[in-house]
Write an enzyme that holds these catalytic residues in place. Structure first.
Site, short mmCIF file in Angstrom:
data_model
loop_
_atom_site.label_atom_id
_atom_site.label_comp_id
_atom_site.label_asym_id
_atom_site.label_seq_id
_atom_site.Cartn_x
_atom_site.Cartn_y
_atom_site.Cartn_z
CG HIS A 6 -111.05 6.28 4.28
ND1 HIS A 6 -112.15 5.25 3.93
CD2 HIS A 6 -111.36 6.70 5.50
CE1 HIS A 6 -112.98 5.49 4.97
NE2 HIS A 6 -112.28 6.26 5.87
CG ASP A 54 -108.51 11.13 11.10
OD1 ASP A 54 -109.36 11.88 11.92
OD2 ASP A 54 -108.51 9.89 11.05
N1 ACO Z 1 -99.15 5.88 2.88
C1 ACO Z 1 -98.49 5.30 2.15
N2 ACO Z 1 -98.76 4.14 1.30
C2 ACO Z 1 -100.22 3.72 1.74
C3 ACO Z 1 -100.67 4.58 2.48
C4 ACO Z 1 -100.41 5.58 3.42
N3 ACO Z 1 -100.93 6.28 4.36
N4 ACO Z 1 -102.06 4.02 2.70
C5 ACO Z 1 -102.12 2.80 1.96
N5 ACO Z 1 -100.73 2.84 1.26
C6 ACO Z 1 -100.47 1.80 0.32
C7 ACO Z 1 -100.19 0.53 0.59
O1 ACO Z 1 -98.79 0.31 1.08
C8 ACO Z 1 -100.77 -0.41 -0.45
O2 ACO Z 1 -99.48 -0.19 -1.45
P1 ACO Z 1 -99.27 -1.50 -2.51
O3 ACO Z 1 -100.49 -1.47 -3.29
O4 ACO Z 1 -97.87 -1.36 -3.07
O5 ACO Z 1 -99.06 -2.58 -1.48
C9 ACO Z 1 -101.73 0.45 -1.01
O6 ACO Z 1 -101.53 1.80 -0.84
C10 ACO Z 1 -103.01 0.12 -0.66
O7 ACO Z 1 -103.09 0.00 0.86
P2 ACO Z 1 -103.92 -0.97 1.84
O8 ACO Z 1 -103.21 -0.92 3.34
O9 ACO Z 1 -104.32 -2.13 1.05
O10 ACO Z 1 -105.19 0.25 2.19
P3 ACO Z 1 -106.15 -0.09 3.02
O11 ACO Z 1 -107.55 0.21 2.32
O12 ACO Z 1 -106.00 -1.38 3.88
O13 ACO Z 1 -105.85 1.00 4.30
C11 ACO Z 1 -105.65 2.70 5.66
C12 ACO Z 1 -106.62 2.06 4.60
C13 ACO Z 1 -105.50 1.87 6.87
C14 ACO Z 1 -106.55 3.91 6.14
C15 ACO Z 1 -104.37 3.29 5.18
O14 ACO Z 1 -104.62 3.98 3.98
C16 ACO Z 1 -103.48 3.90 6.20
O15 ACO Z 1 -102.69 3.29 7.05
N6 ACO Z 1 -103.47 5.16 6.38
C17 ACO Z 1 -102.94 5.93 7.31
C18 ACO Z 1 -103.53 6.00 8.48
C19 ACO Z 1 -104.78 7.04 8.47
O16 ACO Z 1 -104.71 8.08 7.97
N7 ACO Z 1 -105.99 6.48 8.90
C20 ACO Z 1 -107.33 7.13 8.86
C21 ACO Z 1 -108.22 6.45 8.31
S1 ACO Z 1 -109.63 7.27 8.41
C22 ACO Z 1 -110.22 7.12 9.77
O17 ACO Z 1 -110.34 6.29 10.64
C23 ACO Z 1 -111.32 8.39 10.06
#
Ligand code: ACO
Length: 435
Positions: free
Chosen positions: A311, A369
């Site tokens: 998140h 979710d």
């Molecule tokens: N699976 C694997 N790796 C992940 C995930 C994931 N779900 N989420 C983040 N990471 C990793 C990234 O690759 C990154 O790794 P790095 O530091 O080695 O490059 C690190 O964790 C940080 O990730 P960011 O993309 O910078 O995190 P951000 O805060 O921008 O993204 C998000 C948040 C979009 C929710 C992300 O975690 C994601 O895509 N999750 C899956 C989709 C999801 O479940 N969305 C629902 C959100 S809740 C809602 O809308 C109600």
């Protein structure tokens, strides 16, 4: 505190030595913000913050989140208390009006909502214009946008009574539109709302009842649905809410703004995630394939993410996910589901991800979710409807945030800046001389 004693941040341009003082603004809770509104006038520079992760765009008294502590408050009340001691319509009242209602206020509010649960009869024809296999989010987006062609008597955003009427209409009609979108895809007859039922109960009734036979809504499932609605009702300045605010800052009508919010919610990184969770579980197929899948998730070149994990704001746990996990158990118990293969995969993914270094180090926990997808599937709601339900729940948050913004005397159109990386100015040759 006198003006002089207010804390400030001094920003100095190293090459010119020019500096400006940005006052530090604080709300009732949360991290202070440096007010950089004079930075261009004083220093001739803008700030750069793609994704707006460090940027406050508004003041708001509706919702507070502390992502590190896993705290979510609506109008000051913790989400755990709201989910267990109140109902969705009570929360709707609070989000719109500032505080939780008394019984009399709640009764009056619910009565008003009930006046607006039906759709203009002509709107039913809109649905026939969509292909039967249209994604229900596209139907929702289209039909909600089209509400502005039907309800001209509540479009003047400068009139408080119009704003309130539009808000009520949107909240009350959204379940009807959502249920119609679902039923249209199966060729089932549309079921009119029943105003003797509660909000969640009526939605389940419009989704699943048939005119040919009696239908009773399970109280456990109605309560679970109500809880899902509570947990998704608002979440401060997320992507879809910011979209609603940005669209609303132009003076666009509330139906158009909410349609914009629905479009933003549709993406898999936001509201589309619960649908994506189920697709992911399908793709994994069996518990034996989990290690390979996890290896792909860790491989940055694969582009695969563990959906329902992580998140932008919650970096320790998502308080909504904890409540949803409990609701998930209740629903599966009520439905007698004990050996669902997708559920087994989900539970194993959860176990691995909570102990694996990759996820632990990046603070990636199950979000709301992850569990809502499992619950909705168990209730018999098709995956394509998951984001629709999220939109239905979030409508009150969007419209409350929109109202708050429109009622703000200092409202300005939203207009971010950019770093231009294109060609410098050049002269245009006639087409025959180019190339
Ligand atoms: N699976 C694997 N790796 C992940 C995930 C994931 N779900 N989420 C983040 N990471 C990793 C990234 O690759 C990154 O790794 P790095 O530091 O080695 O490059 C690190 O964790 C940080 O990730 P960011 O993309 O910078 O995190 P951000 O805060 O921008 O993204 C998000 C948040 C979009 C929710 C992300 O975690 C994601 O895509 N999750 C899956 C989709 C999801 O479940 N969305 C629902 C959100 S809740 C809602 O809308 C109600």
């Amino acid at each position: 505190m006198s003006e002089a004693a207010k804390p400030t941040v001094t920003i100095t341009l190293d090459d010119t030595g020019k500096s400006t003082k940005a006052p530090l603004l604080s709300g009732t809770l949360g991290t202070p913000c440096a007010d950089i509104r004079k930075i261009y006038a004083d220093l001739g520079i803008f700030t750069f913050d793609p994704g707006y992760g460090e940027t406050g765009a508004c003041e708001s008294a509706i919702t507070y989140i502390d992502g590190d502590q896993g705290i979510l408050l609506h109008r000051g009340y913790p989400i755990e208390q709201l989910a267990t001691k109140s109902t969705y319509t009570e929360l709707c009242y609070a989000l719109l009006n500032g505080d939780m209602p008394t019984t009399a206020q709640h009764d009056a509010f619910v009565d008003e909502l009930k006046n607006h649960t039906m759709l203009h009869e002509q709107m039913r024809h809109f649905f026939n214009g969509f292909r039967r296999d249209a994604h229900p989010m596209s139907i929702l987006c289209g039909v909600v946008g089209a509400l502005s062609s039907f309800y001209h008597d509540s479009l003047d955003i400068n009139k408080p009574e119009h704003r309130s009427l539009s808000a009520l209409r949107l909240i009350a009609k959204m379940p009807t539109i959502a249920a119609y979108a679902y039923r249209y895809s199966f060729g089932f007859p549309f079921v009119y709302p029943r105003n003797d039922l509660g909000f969640a109960e009526n939605f389940l009734y419009m989704m699943f009842s048939m005119p040919s036979e009696p239908y009773e809504v399970s109280p456990v499932l109605a309560r679970a649905m109500d809880r899902i609605l509570i947990l998704h009702a608002d979440h401060e300045q997320n992507a879809s809410t910011s979209t609603v605010r940005l669209a609303g800052s132009t003076g666009a009508n509330p139906f158009a703004c909410i349609a914009a919010g629905i479009a933003a919610l549709w993406g898999p990184a936001h509201g589309g995630a619960n649908e994506a969770v189920l697709k992911m579980l399908d793709e994994i197929g069996s518990k034996d394939n989990i290690p390979d899948f996890i290896a792909k998730v860790k491989d940055k070149n694969s582009g695969v993410r563990l959906m329902g994990f992580g998140h932008r704001v919650y970096k320790n746990f998502d308080p909504r996910a904890k409540i949803m996990q409990q609701t998930c158990k209740e629903v599966l118990g009520e439905l007698g589901i004990t050996d669902d293969p997708q559920l087994e995969i989900a539970m194993e993914l959860e176990r691995i991800a909570l102990s694996d270094d990759y996820f632990v180090q990046r603070k990636l926990y199950p979000n709301v979710d992850f569990y809502s997808g499992i619950i909705l599937k168990a209730m018999g709601i098709p995956t394509s409807m998951f984001t629709v339900l999220f939109a239905m729940a979030r409508t009150v948050g969007w419209i409350s945030q929109w109202k708050e913004m429109v009622e703000e005397p200092t409202l300005r159109i939203g207009r971010p800046r950019q770093i231009y990386t294109g060609a410098p100015q050049r002269d245009l040759k006639p087409i025959a001389e180019r190339g």
